[in-house]
Design a protein around this motif. Structure first.
Motif, PDB file in Angstrom:
ATOM      1  N   SER A 104      -0.940   8.297  10.491  1.00 60.70           N
ATOM      2  CA  SER A 104      -2.352   8.460  10.640  1.00 60.70           C
ATOM      3  C   SER A 104      -2.805   8.578  12.033  1.00 60.70           C
ATOM      4  N   GLN A 105      -2.018   7.670  12.737  1.00 61.90           N
ATOM      5  CA  GLN A 105      -2.487   7.395  14.256  1.00 61.90           C
ATOM      6  C   GLN A 105      -1.854   8.286  15.341  1.00 61.90           C
TER       7      GLN A 105
ATOM      8  N   LEU B  40      -3.910  13.185   4.737  1.00 65.63           N
ATOM      9  CA  LEU B  40      -4.197  11.987   4.354  1.00 65.63           C
ATOM     10  C   LEU B  40      -5.171  11.706   3.494  1.00 65.63           C
TER      11      LEU B  40
ATOM     12  N   THR C  39      -3.299  16.500   9.616  1.00 63.91           N
ATOM     13  CA  THR C  39      -3.172  15.146   9.270  1.00 63.91           C
ATOM     14  C   THR C  39      -4.518  14.680   8.443  1.00 63.91           C
ATOM     15  N   ARG C  40      -5.582  14.829   8.975  1.00 63.01           N
ATOM     16  CA  ARG C  40      -6.791  14.534   8.104  1.00 63.01           C
ATOM     17  C   ARG C  40      -6.741  15.170   6.823  1.00 63.01           C
TER      18      ARG C  40
END
Length: 190
Positions: free
Chosen positions: A164-165, A188, A184-185
């Motif tokens: 996530s980071q 997740l 990613t967004r």
């Protein structure tokens, strides 16, 4: 650490090995140099109150402060600190490094050259056995440094905090087959 400067009794290692027949070998501090690894005459030479043994006992973070007025040296040490190795001692034997630490030293060497080019870095489980919170900050710094070099990185990890980071894109593999891919967004959020 060559003949003439090193302690010849331990060959500059600082310890002597006693071989045991049916037990593990024993490492004893060298009686000649008392673990300093150097001959007495060399240990008398000091820089800002420290001899070579004292300097090699500094962590990278401590060495950055100690050598603050030596910009070229601090620049090299800073790269090691930036990849999360500020806690290592300057004189730490390479054989005592973990696999991840050894990989980061190689990465630091590459980053310190600052040659732009297209290099692909692959990190396999970069936070295993380490404090994830601290390592995420380090990985973010590494990510920025890799981008500055016009290069890219692949992180192989099961740690969603890292994903996530640090990740821009996520690829999910099962048994070597790509089963899902996306930003990613969006990945997740599912």
């Amino acid at each position: 650490n060559v003949p003439g400067g090193r302690c010849e009794a331990c060959r500059g290692v600082g310890t002597e090995t006693i071989e045991m027949q049916f037990l593990a070998d024993i490492q004893l501090v060298c009686e000649e140099c008392r673990g300093t690894r150097y001959q007495r005459a060399l240990l008398e030479i000091k820089y800002k109150g420290k001899n070579i043994s004292n300097v090699l006992d500094l962590t990278i973070a401590e060495a950055i402060r100690f050598f603050a007025n030596r910009t070229a040296l601090v620049k090299k040490l800073k790269v090691l600190s930036d990849v999360g190795l500020g806690y290592l001692r300057l004189g730490q034997p390479a054989i005592t490094l973990s696999g991840g630490e050894a990989q980061r030293i190689k990465l630091a060497a590459h980053l310190s050259r600052r040659k732009k080019g297209q290099t692909l870095f692959i990190f396999d489980e970069p936070t295993t056995a380490l404090d994830v919170t601290t390592q995420i900050e380090v990985l973010a710094t590494i990510k920025d440094a890799i981008r500055e070099l016009n290069s890219a990185a692949i992180y192989i990890t099961h740690d969603l905090a890292v994903v996530s980071q640090v990740a821009d894109r996520i690829m999910v593999l099962r048994h070597g087959q790509l089963v899902e891919e996306g930003g990613t967004r969006e990945m997740l959020a599912n």
